[in-house]
Structures are given as C-alpha cells and as structure tokens.
Scaffold this active site. Structure first.
Site, PDB file in Angstrom:
ATOM      1  CE  LYS A  43      76.538  77.159  63.916  1.00  0.00           C
ATOM      2  NZ  LYS A  43      76.545  76.765  65.310  1.00  0.00           N
ATOM      3  N   GLY A  48      67.299  77.099  57.205  1.00  0.00           N
ATOM      4  CA  GLY A  48      66.667  75.812  56.877  1.00  0.00           C
ATOM      5  C   GLY A  48      66.305  75.008  58.110  1.00  0.00           C
ATOM      6  CB  CYS A  49      68.230  74.215  61.159  1.00  0.00           C
ATOM      7  SG  CYS A  49      69.593  73.404  60.292  1.00  0.00           S
ATOM      8  CB  THR A  50      64.772  78.337  61.814  1.00  0.00           C
ATOM      9  OG1 THR A  50      65.990  78.586  62.524  1.00  0.00           O
ATOM     10  CG2 THR A  50      63.625  79.041  62.507  1.00  0.00           C
ATOM     11  CB  ALA A  53      62.951  73.329  64.294  1.00  0.00           C
TER      12      ALA A  53
END
Length: 160
Positions: A43, A48-50, A53
């Site tokens: 998402k 974690g995704c930030t 990325a």
C-alpha cells in the site's frame, strides 16, 4: 488464489502491461536489454512501503549506473501512486495492478494472516528480471532493511 505458485529464478518473467502513476503504459517487453527490478508492495504511503520506496529512490544513481529500471507495483490507483511518488520524490514509476492479476501471475498475491484475521493481499516481494527477460532472482517476504543493497548486489552479479 493464495496458492498460486511463485515465479522462480530461471523462469521467463510473465509479461505485463500496466498503467503508471503518470498514466503511461509500461510494458515489460519494451524493457528487454536491461535489468528490471519489479517490486510488489502492499500500500502507498504506509511505513514499510515508504521505507522501501525511499531506499530504491536513494540508490537511483547506482541503479542507473548498472542500467537497471525500478518498477513498484501495488493495487492502489494512479491518483494514490501519484501522490505517494510526489510526496517522497520517487524517481521511478509506480504501476497500478488494481485487479492484482500481475501480482497473482508472479505469486505475490497471497493469503496473509494479521492478528489471526486471514485476508488476501500483496506479500512484499521483489523480482530481478535479467536483460533477456528471465527471472534472475526472487525475494519473497522481503524485509525492508538492507533490501536495496541485496538487489544492487544481485544486479552487479548479473553484469559480471
């Protein structure tokens, strides 16, 4: 379909055409001749995704030097991807896989168990596709810390 087998190293990378955050069509077939880092994440704009990325963003000079292209994929829509990319100044496309068909093809759409509640969703995973279109390396259940370096090391080995 959580029992979908994973794409494994040595397999031909499943073809795809997905829309990016900027509205452009991205076709895997058009990226032949260069290594592709295809990473699936759950998402936009979550912790974690930030981190993941931003780690790829921060490695962009080294990735470019190795000729590699980074593509992030999640079920979020283009507007969400665009906001996420702009907020963190991401320098690679984020691809929309709203119906998770591509995640399923790669095996990244799995049953997840969060606090005893089962659901289907993206399992954070990365696929390194070699210049010939074969999967060179697969990381399943990615731990974000140090993952960018693992990917860089694997791309460097491809180049040798």
């Amino acid at each position: 379909m959580s029992d979908t087998p994973w794409v494994e190293a040595g397999d031909k990378a499943p073809a795809f055409t997905l829309t990016s955050d900027s509205g452009e069509k991205v076709r895997l077939s058009e990226l032949k001749g260069q290594p592709v880092v295809l990473y699936f994440y759950p998402k936009d704009d979550t912790p974690g995704c930030t981190l993941e990325a931003c780690a790829f963003r921060d490695q962009s000079a080294r990735l470019k030097k190795l000729g590699a292209v980074v593509l992030g994929v999640s079920p979020d829509d283009a507007a969400s991807h665009e906001k996420f990319r702009e907020k963190y100044e991401l320098n690679f496309p984020l691809l929309v896989d709203a119906d998770h068909k591509i995640a399923e093809k790669y095996g990244a759409w799995r049953e997840k168990n969060m606090y005893g509640k089962k659901s289907l969703g993206i399992q954070r995973s990365t696929f390194l596709i070699d210049p010939a279109g074969k999967v060179a390396k697969v990381w399943k259940r990615v731990k974000v810390d140090g993952h960018d370096q693992q990917v860089l090391d694997a791309i460097s080995e491809l180049a040798e």
